[in-house]
Design an enzyme around this catalytic site. Sequence first.
Site, PDB file in Angstrom:
ATOM      1  N   ASN A  97      62.267   8.774  -5.466  1.00 57.53           N
ATOM      2  CA  ASN A  97      61.137   9.202  -4.639  1.00 57.53           C
ATOM      3  C   ASN A  97      61.390  10.668  -4.298  1.00 57.53           C
ATOM      4  OD1 ASN A  97      59.206   9.673  -2.699  1.00 57.53           O
ATOM      5  ND2 ASN A  97      60.087   8.297  -1.157  1.00 57.53           N
TER       6      ASN A  97
ATOM      7  N   GLU B 141      57.641   7.240   6.052  1.00 59.99           N
ATOM      8  CA  GLU B 141      57.064   8.568   6.357  1.00 59.99           C
ATOM      9  C   GLU B 141      55.541   8.491   6.397  1.00 59.99           C
ATOM     10  OE1 GLU B 141      59.233  10.670   3.317  1.00 59.99           O
ATOM     11  OE2 GLU B 141      61.070  10.275   4.446  1.00 59.99           O
TER      12      GLU B 141
ATOM     13  N   GLY C 207      67.274   9.616   4.799  1.00 61.28           N
ATOM     14  CA  GLY C 207      67.518  11.054   4.900  1.00 61.28           C
ATOM     15  C   GLY C 207      68.541  11.427   5.964  1.00 61.28           C
TER      16      GLY C 207
HETATM   17  P1  PGA Z   1      66.864   9.072   1.161  1.00 64.04           P
HETATM   18  O1  PGA Z   1      65.345   8.587   1.132  1.00 64.04           O
HETATM   19  O2  PGA Z   1      67.526   8.523  -0.087  1.00 64.04           O
HETATM   20  O3  PGA Z   1      66.803  10.569   1.144  1.00 64.04           O
HETATM   21  O4  PGA Z   1      67.478   8.527   2.391  1.00 64.04           O
HETATM   22  C1  PGA Z   1      64.995   7.300   0.692  1.00 64.04           C
HETATM   23  C2  PGA Z   1      63.511   7.110   0.788  1.00 64.04           C
HETATM   24  O5  PGA Z   1      62.888   7.617   1.723  1.00 64.04           O
HETATM   25  O6  PGA Z   1      62.903   6.434  -0.076  1.00 64.04           O
END
Ligand code: PGA
Length: 256
Positions: A11, A100, A176
């Site tokens: 993603n 998000e 994140g």
């Molecule tokens: P991340 O995001 O690997 O940066 O934690 C995962 C996601 O939001 O699908």
Amino acid sequence: MPARKKIIAANWKMNMTVADTETFLATFRRAVEGVSGVEIVIAPPFTSLPRLSELLGSSQQIRLGAQNFYHEKPGAFTGEVSALMLRELFVRYVIIGHSERRQIFGETDALINKKVLAACATELLPILCVGETLAEREAGKEKDVLRTQLEGALRSVPEEDVLDAVIAYEPVWAIGTGVNATPEQAQDAHAHVRLVLAELYTEAVAKKIRIQYGGSVKPENAASLMSQPDIDGALVGGASLEARSFAQIVRAALRP
Ligand code: PGA
């Protein structure tokens, strides 16, 4: 029953220009040469979809995903992209219900349900994201939250469509942040997701649906997460932006 094939999806969120996409793919393809038995999905921003679609051609190894779409038929929806527009580019998967989108763009379970239904009707396969916030986990409510999100998103979705969907368990506190769920925490949540799916459909259906983990997946933690019995892959944000690290995560899915 055949084992569930692992699915590793990138993603990219609002990252990667078309030029970045081209550079990524050249390196990534070399890094996963000869890898089979695991499904790889890349969900770039809309702007990179046409070029990625062209470069992937009829690749069976790497599938195209979209990060979002709008469930209505083409019409007056400024700024939106329809399912048919994605199908024209040979997009196979679409991420729906990412935290998000829920938190920043106010997407509700009802809207997410409309998107899941519209995706299935257009033969786009949903990667449906569910997951609790830190406050919800601290209050001991994570299982209730997962149940509510699954029930809401899958309302009226028939068995034959849910079988092709992928569920992504993404605890919001792990996205994140660099803090991933431990393999045990993730397994516990995945087993709960499968239990809810068995209640909504049947146990046989629940056993066939793939459940990915997402939230700070990195080359260093991917194998231990995916060694858990109910973890069937990963949805990767940050670590998917770099071709070699994403390839390492893909290879981690091959380990027994
Ligand atoms: P991340 O995001 O690997 O940066 O934690 C995962 C996601 O939001 O699908």
